[in-house]
Design an enzyme around this catalytic site. Structure first.
Site, PDB file in Angstrom:
ATOM      1  N   ASP A  35       0.851  -1.188   0.000  1.00  0.00           N
ATOM      2  CA  ASP A  35       0.000   0.000   0.000  1.00  0.00           C
ATOM      3  C   ASP A  35       0.893   1.248   0.000  1.00  0.00           C
ATOM      4  O   ASP A  35       1.906   1.303   0.694  1.00  0.00           O
ATOM      5  CB  ASP A  35      -0.912   0.004   1.243  1.00  0.00           C
ATOM      6  CG  ASP A  35      -2.074   0.969   1.094  1.00  0.00           C
ATOM      7  OD1 ASP A  35      -3.219   0.499   0.996  1.00  0.00           O
ATOM      8  OD2 ASP A  35      -1.836   2.199   1.062  1.00  0.00           O
ATOM      9  N   ILE A  36       0.487   2.248  -0.757  1.00  0.00           N
ATOM     10  CA  ILE A  36       1.291   3.470  -0.887  1.00  0.00           C
ATOM     11  C   ILE A  36       1.270   4.297   0.398  1.00  0.00           C
ATOM     12  O   ILE A  36       2.188   5.078   0.651  1.00  0.00           O
ATOM     13  CB  ILE A  36       0.790   4.291  -2.107  1.00  0.00           C
ATOM     14  CG1 ILE A  36       1.871   5.195  -2.646  1.00  0.00           C
ATOM     15  CG2 ILE A  36      -0.481   5.064  -1.783  1.00  0.00           C
ATOM     16  CD1 ILE A  36       1.569   5.757  -4.032  1.00  0.00           C
ATOM     17  N   ASN A  93     -12.945  -3.399   2.019  1.00  0.00           N
ATOM     18  CA  ASN A  93     -13.960  -2.355   2.090  1.00  0.00           C
ATOM     19  C   ASN A  93     -14.804  -2.365   0.817  1.00  0.00           C
ATOM     20  O   ASN A  93     -14.288  -2.619  -0.276  1.00  0.00           O
ATOM     21  CB  ASN A  93     -13.299  -0.983   2.255  1.00  0.00           C
ATOM     22  CG  ASN A  93     -12.521  -0.884   3.551  1.00  0.00           C
ATOM     23  OD1 ASN A  93     -12.999  -1.288   4.601  1.00  0.00           O
ATOM     24  ND2 ASN A  93     -11.294  -0.358   3.478  1.00  0.00           N
ATOM     25  N   GLU A 101     -12.194   3.420  -1.268  1.00  0.00           N
ATOM     26  CA  GLU A 101     -11.592   4.507  -2.052  1.00  0.00           C
ATOM     27  C   GLU A 101     -11.374   4.073  -3.505  1.00  0.00           C
ATOM     28  O   GLU A 101     -11.606   4.866  -4.421  1.00  0.00           O
ATOM     29  CB  GLU A 101     -10.246   4.883  -1.401  1.00  0.00           C
ATOM     30  CG  GLU A 101      -9.436   5.918  -2.125  1.00  0.00           C
ATOM     31  CD  GLU A 101      -8.021   6.053  -1.544  1.00  0.00           C
ATOM     32  OE1 GLU A 101      -7.826   5.777  -0.351  1.00  0.00           O
ATOM     33  OE2 GLU A 101      -7.117   6.413  -2.314  1.00  0.00           O
ATOM     34  N   VAL A 102     -10.914   2.864  -3.699  1.00  0.00           N
ATOM     35  CA  VAL A 102     -10.587   2.397  -5.051  1.00  0.00           C
ATOM     36  C   VAL A 102     -11.578   1.300  -5.439  1.00  0.00           C
ATOM     37  O   VAL A 102     -11.630   0.246  -4.791  1.00  0.00           O
ATOM     38  CB  VAL A 102      -9.147   1.851  -5.112  1.00  0.00           C
ATOM     39  CG1 VAL A 102      -8.812   1.402  -6.535  1.00  0.00           C
ATOM     40  CG2 VAL A 102      -8.143   2.900  -4.631  1.00  0.00           C
ATOM     41  N   HIS A 106      -9.999  -5.293  -3.607  1.00  0.00           N
ATOM     42  CA  HIS A 106      -8.700  -5.509  -2.965  1.00  0.00           C
ATOM     43  C   HIS A 106      -8.941  -5.944  -1.541  1.00  0.00           C
ATOM     44  O   HIS A 106      -9.884  -5.482  -0.901  1.00  0.00           O
ATOM     45  CB  HIS A 106      -7.826  -4.246  -2.988  1.00  0.00           C
ATOM     46  CG  HIS A 106      -8.521  -3.004  -2.520  1.00  0.00           C
ATOM     47  ND1 HIS A 106      -9.450  -2.341  -3.290  1.00  0.00           N
ATOM     48  CD2 HIS A 106      -8.437  -2.314  -1.354  1.00  0.00           C
ATOM     49  CE1 HIS A 106      -9.896  -1.288  -2.629  1.00  0.00           C
ATOM     50  NE2 HIS A 106      -9.313  -1.251  -1.439  1.00  0.00           N
ATOM     51  N   HIS A 108      -6.928  -5.817   2.072  1.00  0.00           N
ATOM     52  CA  HIS A 108      -5.777  -5.284   2.796  1.00  0.00           C
ATOM     53  C   HIS A 108      -5.295  -6.393   3.734  1.00  0.00           C
ATOM     54  O   HIS A 108      -6.104  -6.947   4.492  1.00  0.00           O
ATOM     55  CB  HIS A 108      -6.176  -4.099   3.679  1.00  0.00           C
ATOM     56  CG  HIS A 108      -6.764  -2.932   2.975  1.00  0.00           C
ATOM     57  ND1 HIS A 108      -6.090  -1.731   2.832  1.00  0.00           N
ATOM     58  CD2 HIS A 108      -7.971  -2.747   2.396  1.00  0.00           C
ATOM     59  CE1 HIS A 108      -6.872  -0.864   2.198  1.00  0.00           C
ATOM     60  NE2 HIS A 108      -8.012  -1.451   1.930  1.00  0.00           N
TER      61      HIS A 108
HETATM   62  P1  5GP Z   1      -9.863   1.307   0.260  1.00  0.00           P
HETATM   63  O1  5GP Z   1     -10.258   2.473   1.099  1.00  0.00           O
HETATM   64  O2  5GP Z   1     -10.414   1.407  -1.151  1.00  0.00           O
HETATM   65  O3  5GP Z   1     -10.173  -0.008   0.918  1.00  0.00           O
HETATM   66  O4  5GP Z   1      -8.283   1.342   0.186  1.00  0.00           O
HETATM   67  C1  5GP Z   1      -7.560   1.778  -0.928  1.00  0.00           C
HETATM   68  C2  5GP Z   1      -6.107   1.695  -0.574  1.00  0.00           C
HETATM   69  O5  5GP Z   1      -5.362   1.901  -1.741  1.00  0.00           O
HETATM   70  C3  5GP Z   1      -5.643   2.734   0.452  1.00  0.00           C
HETATM   71  O6  5GP Z   1      -5.075   2.087   1.575  1.00  0.00           O
HETATM   72  C4  5GP Z   1      -4.606   3.567  -0.317  1.00  0.00           C
HETATM   73  O7  5GP Z   1      -3.516   3.964   0.470  1.00  0.00           O
HETATM   74  C5  5GP Z   1      -4.206   2.630  -1.436  1.00  0.00           C
HETATM   75  N1  5GP Z   1      -3.788   3.290  -2.657  1.00  0.00           N
HETATM   76  C6  5GP Z   1      -4.430   4.300  -3.299  1.00  0.00           C
HETATM   77  N2  5GP Z   1      -3.765   4.648  -4.408  1.00  0.00           N
HETATM   78  C7  5GP Z   1      -2.686   3.816  -4.484  1.00  0.00           C
HETATM   79  C8  5GP Z   1      -1.617   3.700  -5.404  1.00  0.00           C
HETATM   80  O8  5GP Z   1      -1.533   4.408  -6.412  1.00  0.00           O
HETATM   81  N3  5GP Z   1      -0.701   2.736  -5.160  1.00  0.00           N
HETATM   82  C9  5GP Z   1      -0.777   1.924  -4.058  1.00  0.00           C
HETATM   83  N4  5GP Z   1       0.192   1.024  -3.890  1.00  0.00           N
HETATM   84  N5  5GP Z   1      -1.767   2.027  -3.148  1.00  0.00           N
HETATM   85  C10 5GP Z   1      -2.711   2.966  -3.370  1.00  0.00           C
END
Ligand code: 5GP
Length: 122
Positions: A35-36, A93, A101-102, A106, A108
């Site tokens: 994760d970034i 999520n 967010e994405v 995915h 985590h």
């Molecule tokens: P969500 O809230 O969708 O479950 O989590 C999305 C995750 O993707 C977050 O923890 C965020 O830090 C990670 N993320 C967002 N953009 C990028 C990216 O460009 N590269 C990587 N490696 N992680 C990302």
């Protein structure tokens, strides 16, 4: 419900090689990368290569081969990171209430420190 997949999401761009990632594992149908913005010493995201928005979308619509590959990829990442020794948390999520967010499935995998209780109110 039927999900609509947005091919412009950031993980789709990672899968197309349009933006870089810090790969942990790649298999035929799955990709795992760091994760970034890590929220724990170990914070790996595992995604299927197919266009699935959430876990329930994937579980309902992916092929058996994709499901097996993805499940085994998660196991391999856990083994590579050694998280079974001290425990870990796996989160996926979904949607607005889940604060996703994405919009590409995915999980985590978080570990390397105590993670507190599962949900905080807020
Ligand atoms: P969500 O809230 O969708 O479950 O989590 C999305 C995750 O993707 C977050 O923890 C965020 O830090 C990670 N993320 C967002 N953009 C990028 C990216 O460009 N590269 C990587 N490696 N992680 C990302």
């Amino acid at each position: 419900m039927a999900y609509t997949y947005d091919p412009q999401n950031i993980f789709a761009k990672i899968l197309r090689g349009e933006i870089p990632n810090d790969t942990v594992l790649e298999t035929e149908h799955s990709l795992a990368f760091n994760d970034i913005r890590p929220q724990a010493p170990i914070h790996v995201l595992v995604i299927p290569k197919g266009a699935y928005v959430t876990y329930d979308d994937f579980a309902a619509n992916a092929s058996d081969a994709e499901i097996i590959d993805y499940t085994r990829a998660i196991a391999k990442v856990c083994a590579m990171k050694g998280v079974e020794a001290d425990g870990f948390r796996m989160i996926s999520n979904a949607g607005e209430n889940g604060v996703q967010e994405v919009p590409h499935l995915h999980v985590h995998i978080l570990g390397g420190r105590g993670l507190g209780r599962m949900l905080e109110r807020g």
